[in-house]
Design a protein around this motif. Structure first.
Motif, PDB file in Angstrom:
ATOM      1  N   ALA A  20      -6.142  14.514   2.844  1.00  0.00           N
ATOM      2  CA  ALA A  20      -7.001  13.102   3.757  1.00  0.00           C
ATOM      3  C   ALA A  20      -6.873  12.067   3.842  1.00  0.00           C
ATOM      4  O   ALA A  20      -6.710  11.193   4.672  1.00  0.00           O
ATOM      5  N   ALA A  21      -6.648  11.485   2.401  1.00  0.00           N
ATOM      6  CA  ALA A  21      -7.059  10.420   2.151  1.00  0.00           C
ATOM      7  C   ALA A  21      -5.154   9.217   2.787  1.00  0.00           C
ATOM      8  O   ALA A  21      -5.608   8.321   3.413  1.00  0.00           O
ATOM      9  N   GLY A  22      -4.665  10.548   2.635  1.00  0.00           N
ATOM     10  CA  GLY A  22      -3.340  10.704   2.360  1.00  0.00           C
ATOM     11  C   GLY A  22      -2.902  10.104   4.905  1.00  0.00           C
ATOM     12  O   GLY A  22      -2.429   9.853   5.565  1.00  0.00           O
ATOM     13  N   GLN A  23      -4.018  10.953   5.013  1.00  0.00           N
ATOM     14  CA  GLN A  23      -3.702  10.977   6.484  1.00  0.00           C
ATOM     15  C   GLN A  23      -4.245   9.926   7.355  1.00  0.00           C
ATOM     16  O   GLN A  23      -3.869   9.279   8.707  1.00  0.00           O
ATOM     17  N   ARG A  24      -5.345   9.260   6.172  1.00  0.00           N
ATOM     18  CA  ARG A  24      -6.062   8.161   7.525  1.00  0.00           C
ATOM     19  C   ARG A  24      -5.320   7.032   6.574  1.00  0.00           C
ATOM     20  O   ARG A  24      -6.077   5.995   6.991  1.00  0.00           O
ATOM     21  N   GLY A  25      -3.865   7.160   5.712  1.00  0.00           N
ATOM     22  CA  GLY A  25      -3.198   5.526   5.788  1.00  0.00           C
ATOM     23  C   GLY A  25      -4.007   5.299   3.954  1.00  0.00           C
ATOM     24  O   GLY A  25      -3.584   3.891   3.936  1.00  0.00           O
ATOM     25  N   TYR A  26      -4.406   5.781   3.081  1.00  0.00           N
ATOM     26  CA  TYR A  26      -4.968   4.910   1.947  1.00  0.00           C
ATOM     27  C   TYR A  26      -3.866   5.181   0.973  1.00  0.00           C
ATOM     28  O   TYR A  26      -4.126   4.160  -0.085  1.00  0.00           O
ATOM     29  N   PHE A  27      -2.711   5.653   0.954  1.00  0.00           N
ATOM     30  CA  PHE A  27      -1.597   5.482  -0.034  1.00  0.00           C
ATOM     31  C   PHE A  27      -0.377   4.493   0.461  1.00  0.00           C
ATOM     32  O   PHE A  27       0.984   4.353  -0.073  1.00  0.00           O
ATOM     33  N   ASN A  28      -1.003   3.778   1.917  1.00  0.00           N
ATOM     34  CA  ASN A  28       0.711   3.301   2.720  1.00  0.00           C
ATOM     35  C   ASN A  28       0.675   1.395   1.514  1.00  0.00           C
ATOM     36  O   ASN A  28       2.062   1.037   1.748  1.00  0.00           O
ATOM     37  N   GLU A  29      -0.847   1.088   1.186  1.00  0.00           N
ATOM     38  CA  GLU A  29      -0.678  -0.215   0.539  1.00  0.00           C
ATOM     39  C   GLU A  29      -1.383   0.284  -0.617  1.00  0.00           C
ATOM     40  O   GLU A  29      -2.168   0.883  -0.418  1.00  0.00           O
ATOM     41  N   PRO A  30      -0.869  -0.832  -2.181  1.00  0.00           N
ATOM     42  CA  PRO A  30      -1.964  -0.892  -2.538  1.00  0.00           C
ATOM     43  C   PRO A  30      -3.329  -0.933  -2.461  1.00  0.00           C
ATOM     44  O   PRO A  30      -3.292  -2.318  -1.504  1.00  0.00           O
ATOM     45  N   PRO A  31      -4.547  -0.579  -3.131  1.00  0.00           N
ATOM     46  CA  PRO A  31      -5.966  -1.246  -2.383  1.00  0.00           C
ATOM     47  C   PRO A  31      -6.083  -2.569  -3.063  1.00  0.00           C
ATOM     48  O   PRO A  31      -5.465  -2.870  -4.396  1.00  0.00           O
ATOM     49  N   ALA A  32      -6.466  -3.045  -2.256  1.00  0.00           N
ATOM     50  CA  ALA A  32      -6.373  -4.261  -2.322  1.00  0.00           C
ATOM     51  C   ALA A  32      -7.993  -4.994  -2.794  1.00  0.00           C
ATOM     52  O   ALA A  32      -8.223  -6.016  -3.642  1.00  0.00           O
TER      53      ALA A  32
END
Length: 67
Positions: A20-32
């Motif tokens: 679910a986190a991957g589908q929401r794009g949470y892994f596209n870039e490091p958390p800022a």
């Protein structure tokens, strides 16, 4: 045998949260920001509840030094 079933359920729960986190794009870039990290963590912990309409968002405030 019971502990094996519990382990499998927990593993599937976290995998569903990671998907679910991957589908929401949470892994596209490091958390800022801190809130990005906490939102990612709560999404993973929510597991399959994400697919039942849950969309957890978290914020955080870092402690300030005392005077």
């Amino acid at each position: 045998m019971g502990s094996r079933v519990v382990s499998i359920v927990i593993l599937v729960w976290f995998v569903a949260g990671l998907v679910a986190a991957g589908q929401r794009g949470y892994f596209n870039e490091p958390p800022a920001q801190c809130s990005h990290v906490t939102t990612l963590a709560v999404t993973v912990l929510a597991g399959p509840l994400n697919y039942l309409g849950m969309n957890p968002k978290m914020g955080c405030t870092l402690p300030q030094p005392s005077n």
